[in-house]
Write a protein that holds these residues in place. Structure first.
Motif, short mmCIF file in Angstrom:
data_model
loop_
_atom_site.label_atom_id
_atom_site.label_comp_id
_atom_site.label_asym_id
_atom_site.label_seq_id
_atom_site.Cartn_x
_atom_site.Cartn_y
_atom_site.Cartn_z
N LEU A 1 0.82 -1.21 0.00
CA LEU A 1 0.00 0.00 0.00
C LEU A 1 0.85 1.26 0.00
CD1 LEU A 1 -2.89 -0.93 2.42
CD2 LEU A 1 -3.03 -0.49 0.00
N VAL A 2 2.03 1.21 0.60
CA VAL A 2 2.92 2.37 0.61
C VAL A 2 3.40 2.65 -0.81
CG1 VAL A 2 5.10 3.26 1.50
CG2 VAL A 2 3.60 1.94 2.99
N LYS A 3 3.72 1.61 -1.56
CA LYS A 3 4.12 1.78 -2.95
C LYS A 3 2.96 2.29 -3.79
CE LYS A 3 7.78 -1.59 -2.70
NZ LYS A 3 8.26 -2.90 -3.14
N LEU A 4 1.76 1.92 -3.42
CA LEU A 4 0.58 2.42 -4.12
C LEU A 4 0.46 3.93 -3.96
CD1 LEU A 4 -2.24 1.35 -5.47
CD2 LEU A 4 -3.11 1.98 -3.23
N ILE A 5 0.70 4.44 -2.76
CA ILE A 5 0.65 5.88 -2.52
C ILE A 5 1.77 6.60 -3.27
CG2 ILE A 5 0.94 7.65 -0.74
CD1 ILE A 5 -1.75 6.45 -0.74
N ILE A 6 2.96 6.02 -3.27
CA ILE A 6 4.07 6.64 -4.00
C ILE A 6 3.76 6.68 -5.50
CG2 ILE A 6 6.51 6.36 -4.62
CD1 ILE A 6 6.94 5.25 -1.78
N GLY A 7 3.17 5.61 -6.02
CA GLY A 7 2.77 5.60 -7.41
C GLY A 7 1.71 6.62 -7.72
N LEU A 8 0.79 6.82 -6.79
CA LEU A 8 -0.26 7.83 -6.96
C LEU A 8 0.34 9.23 -6.99
CD1 LEU A 8 -3.40 8.12 -7.00
CD2 LEU A 8 -3.24 8.47 -4.54
N ILE A 9 1.32 9.48 -6.16
CA ILE A 9 2.01 10.78 -6.15
C ILE A 9 2.75 11.01 -7.46
CG2 ILE A 9 3.89 12.06 -5.04
CD1 ILE A 9 2.98 10.74 -2.39
N LEU A 10 3.47 9.99 -7.94
CA LEU A 10 4.21 10.12 -9.19
C LEU A 10 3.27 10.34 -10.37
CD1 LEU A 10 6.93 7.36 -8.79
CD2 LEU A 10 7.26 9.82 -8.72
N LEU A 11 2.14 9.65 -10.38
CA LEU A 11 1.17 9.81 -11.46
C LEU A 11 0.56 11.20 -11.44
CD1 LEU A 11 0.20 7.79 -13.61
CD2 LEU A 11 -1.81 7.44 -12.21
N GLY A 12 0.29 11.73 -10.26
CA GLY A 12 -0.25 13.08 -10.15
C GLY A 12 0.74 14.13 -10.61
N ASN A 13 2.01 13.95 -10.27
CA ASN A 13 3.04 14.89 -10.73
C ASN A 13 3.22 14.82 -12.24
OD1 ASN A 13 3.53 15.92 -8.20
ND2 ASN A 13 5.16 14.46 -7.76
N GLY A 14 3.11 13.63 -12.80
CA GLY A 14 3.20 13.49 -14.25
C GLY A 14 2.04 14.18 -14.94
N ALA A 15 0.85 14.07 -14.36
CA ALA A 15 -0.32 14.75 -14.94
C ALA A 15 -0.17 16.27 -14.86
CB ALA A 15 -1.59 14.30 -14.23
N ASN A 16 0.37 16.77 -13.76
CA ASN A 16 0.59 18.22 -13.64
C ASN A 16 1.60 18.72 -14.66
OD1 ASN A 16 -1.21 18.38 -11.55
ND2 ASN A 16 0.34 18.32 -9.96
N LEU A 17 2.66 17.96 -14.87
CA LEU A 17 3.64 18.36 -15.87
C LEU A 17 3.06 18.29 -17.28
CD1 LEU A 17 7.04 16.88 -14.69
CD2 LEU A 17 6.41 19.26 -14.95
N LEU A 18 2.18 17.32 -17.52
CA LEU A 18 1.54 17.22 -18.83
C LEU A 18 0.65 18.42 -19.10
CD1 LEU A 18 1.02 15.49 -21.36
CD2 LEU A 18 -0.89 14.47 -20.12
N ILE A 19 -0.11 18.84 -18.11
CA ILE A 19 -0.94 20.04 -18.28
C ILE A 19 -0.05 21.26 -18.52
CG2 ILE A 19 -2.53 21.61 -17.10
CD1 ILE A 19 -3.63 19.17 -15.61
N PHE A 20 1.05 21.35 -17.80
CA PHE A 20 1.98 22.46 -17.98
C PHE A 20 2.59 22.46 -19.38
CE2 PHE A 20 6.25 24.38 -17.31
CZ PHE A 20 5.82 25.64 -16.99
N LEU A 21 2.92 21.27 -19.88
CA LEU A 21 3.52 21.17 -21.21
C LEU A 21 2.51 21.49 -22.30
CD1 LEU A 21 6.11 20.37 -22.73
CD2 LEU A 21 5.23 18.06 -22.82
N LEU A 22 1.26 21.10 -22.11
CA LEU A 22 0.24 21.39 -23.11
C LEU A 22 -0.08 22.87 -23.21
CD1 LEU A 22 -2.24 18.45 -22.59
CD2 LEU A 22 -0.62 18.77 -24.44
N GLY A 23 0.21 23.63 -22.17
CA GLY A 23 -0.01 25.07 -22.19
C GLY A 23 1.10 25.83 -22.86
N ARG A 24 2.06 25.15 -23.41
CA ARG A 24 3.22 25.73 -24.09
C ARG A 24 4.09 26.52 -23.11
NH1 ARG A 24 -0.29 27.33 -28.68
NH2 ARG A 24 -0.17 25.61 -30.14
N ILE A 25 5.35 26.18 -23.12
CA ILE A 25 6.30 26.84 -22.23
C ILE A 25 6.83 28.08 -22.95
CG2 ILE A 25 8.47 26.58 -21.00
CD1 ILE A 25 7.89 23.57 -21.00
#
Length: 117
Positions: free
Chosen positions: A25-49
């Motif tokens: 379950l601890v690895k599940l939470i770490i994976g959830l955090i990594l997936l959320g950070n990846g989604a945030n970076l994807l939104i940031f990248l789609l907005g053009r840097i």
């Protein structure tokens, strides 16, 4: 720059999904955090840097002439950070409570929780 961010987003998604498929379950939470950070970076990248100016139109012009920073992806990322923080804190409390009851963080051993009531 965009290419490196795309590779980083792919790595965050891949490692997040890999961690979420583990039995702990601890690895599940770490994976959830990594997936959320990846989604945030994807939104940031789609907005053009752009290293532009703020999106304010001067009074004498009717439209933008220079490159400007788009405020919508930044606002979406701030909202996503707050939502993911709430989800992560709820998941951590839920996992702590499940660990107290079942005395393990292994998901396969948690399948038969009817014995522990």
């Amino acid at each position: 720059m965009e290419f490196l961010l795309a590779i980083l987003i792919g790595l965050l998604y891949a490692s997040g999904l890999y961690m979420m498929l583990r039995r702990s379950l601890v690895k599940l939470i770490i994976g959830l955090i990594l997936l959320g950070n990846g989604a945030n970076l994807l939104i940031f990248l789609l907005g053009r840097i752009t290293k532009g100016k703020p999106p304010i139109i001067p009074e004498e012009s009717k439209f933008f002439l220079d490159a400007y920073a788009d405020p919508v992806p930044q606002a979406l990322i701030l909202t996503a950070i707050v939502i993911s923080f709430g989800l992560q804190s709820f998941a951590i409390v839920l996992i702590k409570r499940a660990y107290k009851v079942v005395k393990t963080d292994d998901l396969d051993q948690m399948n038969s929780t009817d014995e522990f009531s």
